[in-house]
Motif scaffolding. Structure first.
Motif, PDB file in Angstrom:
ATOM      1  N   THR B  41       0.853  -1.179   0.000  1.00 24.24           N
ATOM      2  CA  THR B  41       0.000   0.000   0.000  1.00 24.24           C
ATOM      3  C   THR B  41       0.892   1.233   0.000  1.00 24.24           C
ATOM      4  N   HIS B  52       6.082   2.475   1.089  1.00 21.08           N
ATOM      5  CA  HIS B  52       4.935   1.578   1.221  1.00 21.08           C
ATOM      6  C   HIS B  52       4.793   1.033   2.626  1.00 21.08           C
ATOM      7  N   VAL B  53       3.590   0.476   2.893  1.00 24.76           N
ATOM      8  CA  VAL B  53       3.406  -0.378   4.062  1.00 24.76           C
ATOM      9  C   VAL B  53       2.858  -1.720   3.571  1.00 24.76           C
ATOM     10  N   VAL B  54       3.127  -2.776   4.373  1.00 26.26           N
ATOM     11  CA  VAL B  54       2.599  -4.102   4.039  1.00 26.26           C
ATOM     12  C   VAL B  54       1.988  -4.716   5.290  1.00 26.26           C
ATOM     13  N   PRO B  62       6.202  -0.867   7.809  1.00 23.90           N
ATOM     14  CA  PRO B  62       6.734  -0.047   6.706  1.00 23.90           C
ATOM     15  C   PRO B  62       7.684  -0.873   5.846  1.00 23.90           C
TER      16      PRO B  62
END
Lengths: 699, 160
Positions: B41, B52-54, B62
């Motif tokens: 994301t 992004h982050v997951v 992060p």
């Protein structure tokens, strides 16, 4: 000694008891005649002593025993409640945690406190004081103050003598521990309204001479006596003269029979008005006390409660959070399967998960009251230290907030309260000259407003001067000299790092650290802070905080294929973006919502999204308080239970996002910080961002 | 971290991975897990280093791109690419951070005596972000100073 688990239970209990004790003592300071409070303090002490002894804290029990002895005497009406007594009692209370933890006391603080308490308790143990009369107070550590007592004679009152004026003069000379002895006040039916039956006693600084005292009584027909160089340990055996002593004794017998005992009204604790200045008032004080006693100790209903370590609640909340996410996934799969049995099971799980979520969140709610105790103490201490008389009112103590919010709120509120009294409040003289009551007012209020809690600290002090703040900000290079700012933006400057208008750095505040930390803490709780102030009449600082940090109802939206969540509680309405507004224009972007203009932001532009918007865009109108802003999105996906996950510190600079959540399909959606977006939309956000937003809107 | 600190032990266990054409080694103590690529994301405005982050087992983590910090040119990602989840001290608290790797090679025990400081000259990499390097089978292996890299990022984020 004791096994750790039991000692842990005791410590838990002790913390509550100490809070209650502190609160009781502070309330007593404000209402010294309230026997209900005295009884409460006594009960708390007794419980601490009892449990302490039971758990093997022998030293503690011995310490409390002497503390308790004093309050037993207060309870019996033998010792009056005075400012000095409260001060020592609070100091003694502060020693209790150290005693439990076995902290050594090399400076002999505890002995000094006990000696002080002992002196107070025994002051009346002298012969003349088998009588429930007021006792002048002395600090054992200070030697050589002169003790003065006086009474107004004969017709003095009828001839216009004003005891409050005399007392004010004496106070100006440094009189302390002023105590009114009401022992000679006759029952109401025998009362001669124009005779003064009260004897006042006080401590005067050693430097005060007889001649100075004589001057005070020059125009007042009074009998007075100055006793010097009190030999240590001898107590306060004032020689009232034979007749007086006997009279007092008889009176005392009658008074004690009446149930309340004769009651001494200490003057040191409050403004002069609290002292029974005339016999009539004295009588009414006695009546008030008698009725308070008649009511008896308040019946305390002990609710059935259970103590649970905070970590277990956190673990439960985490599990519920996971459950809500999995439940969303299950619902999604059930819908795809079209299997009626599976769908109905999923529905039941949804219902149960919602119930479990609500129950868990309720468990984590803690009333504001748990914080207020320490604030009372803080205000009381600051008020004394700074010589600014302040009354502290608390509204909405029962308002509940998530425990994490409450924990993190303590420090910012301490800071705001300190500022209110240190910077905001004028001195008594300044207040008088500007026509305000001498005693300042600070009010802490908490109330629910939708999914937010509003916590407000209001004072009636000098208010904030926008011109001065502006000048300071320019001098410190925070804003450019020609910056155009609204009043709200000017007030918001105090939150900038390094900002301070205090011309002098005081012990408490004025170093310019603090307000920026306050703002950061509040924002880390997904809250916002606002200042309103009117020069000359006061300041109000409002903290807006979310009810919970764990799970919220969210509105899921889509922008250029990316999903974002908005807190549903802040969403007011959703409207379609008029087709002629589909693309940004040069002029400002405003929507006409039923006759009111609402500024709006385009997330596509703000978030730097690729591609062109589709034909239909929606505007989500969000609001905090009166401030409304529209947020343009491509599509509304729907509402969902949003389990809030904190963003990493690596993303602390991303102000438009306040957290993240995991959707039913396992992907992450960011939670938008509505307060920040509203600031952007209205141009009241941080200076740097405001310009950017307008550029975006106008581009 | 200084090389001297690392060299207090004779041997260290490292995970080697590929970033572009460069090989890096990360202390195995920091590694929590290695995952196949995940849906990411984007965090708008977060910058190129941590864009992004997951979702890592219910935690929002992060996802950093070390190529940005170390100045390593980008290369086409293929089926060998992985996500490494690490636990790294951030401002004194352990925090989960994920990094992208173009490939993960092996876990190896390396003699610390073989490690060297970065040569002062001829360094194309930012020296403050590297502990040192050693000679592996296929050329030099870089030892990135992950706490230093991420602390610099938090300081920058806090200032923003």
């Amino acid at each position: 000694m004791v096994d750790d688990e039991l000692a842990g239970v005791f410590r838990e209990e002790l913390r509550d008891l100490l809070d209650s004790l502190e609160r009781g003592l502070l309330d007593l300071k404000a209402a010294p005649q309230d026997m209900g409070l005295v009884n409460q303090v006594f009960r708390d002490l007794h419980t601490v002593k009892g449990s302490g002894a039971m758990f093997g804290f022998v030293e503690l029990a011995a310490f409390i025993h002497r503390f308790e002895t004093l309050f037993d005497r207060v309870r019996g009406g033998e010792v009056p409640v005075s400012a000095e007594l409260i001060r020592l009692a609070l100091a003694a209370r502060d020693e209790i945690p150290g005693l439990v933890d076995g902290v050594a006391d090399p400076e002999g603080r505890r002995d000094a406190i006990l000696a002080g308490l002992g002196a107070l308790a025994e002051g009346t143990a002298e012969p003349a004081a088998a009588v429930p009369v007021a006792t002048p107070l002395v600090t054992p550590l200070v030697t050589g103050p002169a003790l003065l007592e006086f009474r107004l004679l004969g017709e003095a009152l009828g001839l216009g003598a004003r005891p409050e004026v005399v007392l004010a003069e004496l106070r100006a000379m440094g009189a302390e521990g002023i105590v009114a002895d009401l022992a000679d006040v006759p029952p109401l039916d025998l009362l001669e309204p124009d005779q003064c039956h009260i004897v006042w006693r006080m401590r005067l600084p050693a430097a005060v001479t007889e001649a100075q005292v004589e001057d005070v009584f020059l125009f007042t027909d009074a009998e007075w006596k100055l006793v010097r160089a009190l030999p240590e340990g001898e107590g306060f055996a004032f020689e009232l003269g034979e007749g007086a002593g006997e009279e007092a004794g008889e009176e005392a017998g009658a008074g004690a029979g009446a149930g309340g005992g004769a009651v001494a009204a200490p003057a040191g604790a409050g403004p002069l008005a609290q002292v029974a200045a005339t016999p009539v008032q004295a009588a009414s004080v006695l009546q008030a006390v008698a009725s308070a006693v008649a009511e008896g100790p308040a019946v305390v209903a002990a609710a059935a409660t259970i103590r649970v370590p905070a970590e277990r609640l956190d673990a439960l909340m985490d599990a519920v959070g996971e459950l809500v996410i999995v439940e969303a996934r299950l619902t999604e799969l059930a819908r795809q399967s079209r299997d009626p049995a599976l769908m109905s099971t999923a529905e039941q799980i949804t219902r149960l998960a919602a119930g479990l979520r609500d129950a868990t969140m309720t468990m984590r709610m803690v009333p504001m009251r748990s914080l207020v105790g320490r604030f009372r103490r803080l205000i009381s201490g600051l008020s004394d230290n700074l010589g600014k008389p302040v009354s502290f009112n608390v509204q909405g103590e029962d308002t509940e907030l998530d425990k994490t919010v409450i924990e993190k709120l303590a420090d910012p509120l301490v800071h705001v309260l300190r500022n209110a009294i240190d910077h905001g409040m004028e001195t008594a003289e300044e207040r008088q000259s500007s026509g305000k009551p001498q005693t300042g007012m600070i009010e802490l209020s908490a109330e629910h407003a939708g999914a937010e809690v509003l916590i407000r600290v209001r004072d009636d002090g000098r208010g904030m001067d926008p011109a001065r703040i502006r000048a300071k900000a320019v001098a410190q290079g925070i804003i450019a000299p020609d910056a155009v700012l609204t009043e709200a933006q000017v007030f918001a400057l105090v939150f900038e790092p390094g900002f301070s208008t205090a011309t002098e750095v005081t012990e408490l505040s004025g170093r310019g650290v603090g307000m920026d930390v306050v703002r950061r803490t509040i924002e880390s709780l997904r809250g916002a802070i606002e200042i309103e102030s009117t020069l000359g009449s006061g300041t109000s600082v409002t903290l807006r905080l979310p009810l919970t940090l764990a799970i919220i109802e969210g509105l899921l939206v889509e922008v250029a294929g990316e999903k974002y969540t908005l807190p549903m509680a802040m969403v007011q309405e959703i409207v379609a973006l008029p087709p002629d507004r589909a693309l940004p224009k040069r002029t400002g972007d405003f929507l006409d919502i039923r006759g009111r203009f609402v500024p709006f932001l385009r997330l596509r532009g703000l978030f730097d999204c690729a591609g062109e918007p589709g034909a239909e865009q929606n505007v989500v109108i969000v609001a905090t308080g009166e401030n409304r802003v529209g947020i343009v999105v491509d599509r509304i996906v729907g509402t969902n239970q949003t389990v809030i996950k904190q963003m990493s510190k690596l993303h602390a600079g991303v102000r438009a996002v306040s957290g993240a959540t995991i959707l039913g399909d396992g992907s992450v959606a960011l939670i938008l910080d509505v307060g920040h977006l509203i600031g952007l939309g209205r141009g009241t956000g941080p200076a740097g961002f405001a310009g950017m937003a307008f550029a975006e809107v106008a581009a | 971290m200084k090389l001297a600190v690392l060299q207090q032990k004779e041997q260290v266990t490292l995970v080697t991975l590929a970033l572009g054409s460069q090989t890096l080694a990360i202390s195995a103590d920091l590694l929590r897990e290695i995952l196949d690529p995940l849906p990411v994301t984007r965090v708008p405005g977060a910058g190129a280093f941590v864009p992004h982050v997951v979702n890592v087992r219910g935690s929002v983590v992060p996802l950093a791109n070390l190529k940005i910090a170390l100045g390593i040119p980008d290369a086409e990602a293929d089926e060998r690419s992985r996500i490494l989840v690490l636990e790294i001290p951030l401002d004194g608290e352990p925090a989960l951070v994920a990094i992208q790797a173009d490939a993960v090679y092996e876990v190896a025990t390396i003699e610390t005596g073989a490690m060297e400081r970065l040569p002062d000259t001829a360094s194309i990499w930012p020296p403050e972000y590297l502990i040192g390097l050693y000679k592996g089978a296929d050329g030099f292996v870089l030892l990135p100073d992950l706490p230093a890299i991420f602390s610099a990022q938090t300081a920058q984020a806090a200032a923003a």
